[in-house]
Design a protein around this motif. Sequence first.
Motif, short mmCIF file in Angstrom:
data_model
loop_
_atom_site.label_atom_id
_atom_site.label_comp_id
_atom_site.label_asym_id
_atom_site.label_seq_id
_atom_site.Cartn_x
_atom_site.Cartn_y
_atom_site.Cartn_z
N PRO A 100 0.81 -1.23 0.00
CA PRO A 100 0.00 0.00 0.00
C PRO A 100 0.83 1.28 0.00
N HIS A 101 2.02 1.26 0.62
CA HIS A 101 2.87 2.45 0.59
C HIS A 101 3.29 2.77 -0.84
N ALA A 102 3.60 1.74 -1.62
CA ALA A 102 4.00 1.96 -3.00
C ALA A 102 2.84 2.48 -3.84
N VAL A 103 1.65 1.97 -3.58
CA VAL A 103 0.47 2.45 -4.31
C VAL A 103 0.21 3.91 -4.00
N ALA A 104 0.29 4.27 -2.72
CA ALA A 104 0.06 5.67 -2.32
C ALA A 104 1.10 6.59 -2.94
N GLU A 105 2.36 6.18 -2.93
CA GLU A 105 3.43 6.99 -3.50
C GLU A 105 3.22 7.20 -5.00
N GLU A 106 2.73 6.18 -5.66
CA GLU A 106 2.49 6.28 -7.10
C GLU A 106 1.38 7.28 -7.41
N ILE A 107 0.35 7.31 -6.56
CA ILE A 107 -0.75 8.26 -6.78
C ILE A 107 -0.32 9.67 -6.40
N GLY A 108 0.37 9.79 -5.26
CA GLY A 108 0.97 11.05 -4.84
C GLY A 108 0.03 12.24 -4.90
N GLY A 109 0.41 13.22 -5.70
CA GLY A 109 -0.35 14.47 -5.77
C GLY A 109 -1.59 14.40 -6.63
N GLY A 110 -1.94 13.24 -7.10
CA GLY A 110 -3.15 13.10 -7.92
C GLY A 110 -4.43 13.33 -7.15
N GLY A 111 -4.35 13.27 -5.83
CA GLY A 111 -5.50 13.58 -5.00
C GLY A 111 -6.55 12.49 -4.99
N ALA A 112 -7.70 12.82 -4.40
CA ALA A 112 -8.78 11.86 -4.23
C ALA A 112 -9.31 11.34 -5.55
N THR A 113 -9.32 12.18 -6.57
CA THR A 113 -9.84 11.75 -7.87
C THR A 113 -8.99 10.62 -8.45
N ALA A 114 -7.68 10.80 -8.41
CA ALA A 114 -6.78 9.76 -8.92
C ALA A 114 -6.83 8.51 -8.05
N LEU A 115 -6.95 8.72 -6.74
CA LEU A 115 -7.04 7.59 -5.83
C LEU A 115 -8.27 6.74 -6.15
N LYS A 116 -9.41 7.39 -6.28
CA LYS A 116 -10.65 6.64 -6.52
C LYS A 116 -10.64 5.98 -7.90
N ARG A 117 -10.01 6.62 -8.86
CA ARG A 117 -9.89 6.00 -10.18
C ARG A 117 -9.03 4.74 -10.09
#
Length: 359
Positions: A285-302
């Motif tokens: 999960p740390h790697a997934v979060a780092e990859e999304i980074g500044g993409g915010g909630a929109t990128a996270l939910k996508r």
Amino acid sequence: MTTTATAATADTVDVAASARRRSVELEQQIQQNPGRFRVMTGDRPTGPLHLGHYFGTLHNRVRLQDLGMDVFVIIADYQVLTDRDVADRLIEHMEGMLLDYLAIGIDPARSTVFNHSAVPALNQLMLPFLSLVSVAELNRNPTVKDEIAHSRQSAVSGLMFTYPVHQAADILFCKGNLVPVGQDQLPHLEVTRTVARRFNERYGAVFPEPDALLSAAPLLLGTDGTKMSKSRGNSIALGATADETARLIKGAKTDAERYITYDPENRPGVSSLVLLAALCMDRDPHAVAEEIGGGGATALKRTVTEAVNSRMAPIRARRAEYARDMGYVRSVLRAGNERANEIAAATLDEVRGVMGGGI
């Protein structure tokens, strides 16, 4: 906190720590000789099974089955009434549960799926088992206390107090010796172990004292940021469509901070979504979060939506295929009930014999 409460908390921590150590030992034994274990597990048919169930317990059942264990899965229809007045839509929920079991990989040739109400001898074991525990012991059960506190009933029936003893009958009727559980269910399993031990001491060795196999699965929160639950409407059902999944994830609770991190303690909503994506992709999960980074909630939910729909696609396809042949699905339950009845009748006969025909 009072001295009594402090002692009770310490006892709970000790039991959990001991169960975790024992689970490590059990996993080693499972790898060496899976055939010595008989697994007992199951669910109450109170609503659709969801992703929390899948990552928490369901995929582990398939793992144990595939390792060569004899797995029993109970659809606990009688226990629906422990915390509600009526069993709403029971047949619908039972058949949906059967579809989910088959879709995730439960194999009727290697696992026995059955339901409470179809196995009278199992339920009859509850009577002698109740004689082996005191009212005070049932009153002290912390899991029962928690379930009563969160019950939807204004007055809780006696069935709630006898719930752990009914679970003992579920486990011991087939002489199950391994029970995959979450930490919150350890008090229930201790009741089963107590019942088995006292029965054996009083009447002769009949039952094993089953071990808990603790799940290492982390907790997934619901879309509202609270515990994922069938009754709270905050879960993503295994039978949900891709569009329904996207809609539910789009409405999931996050926070105001744009940069995505995995921090379950301080950012529970965001972190649960990150974890869900990571579980679906078999990634950290740390790697997934780092990859999304500044993409915010929109990128996270996508990311979460794509990961869930990709992981669930083959399961949903199998579920739809089974749903086109409900005659076969129902036959799975009939066959499971038949086997469970044979085993329960033999166990009840053995119990009657050592008790001197007293039940």
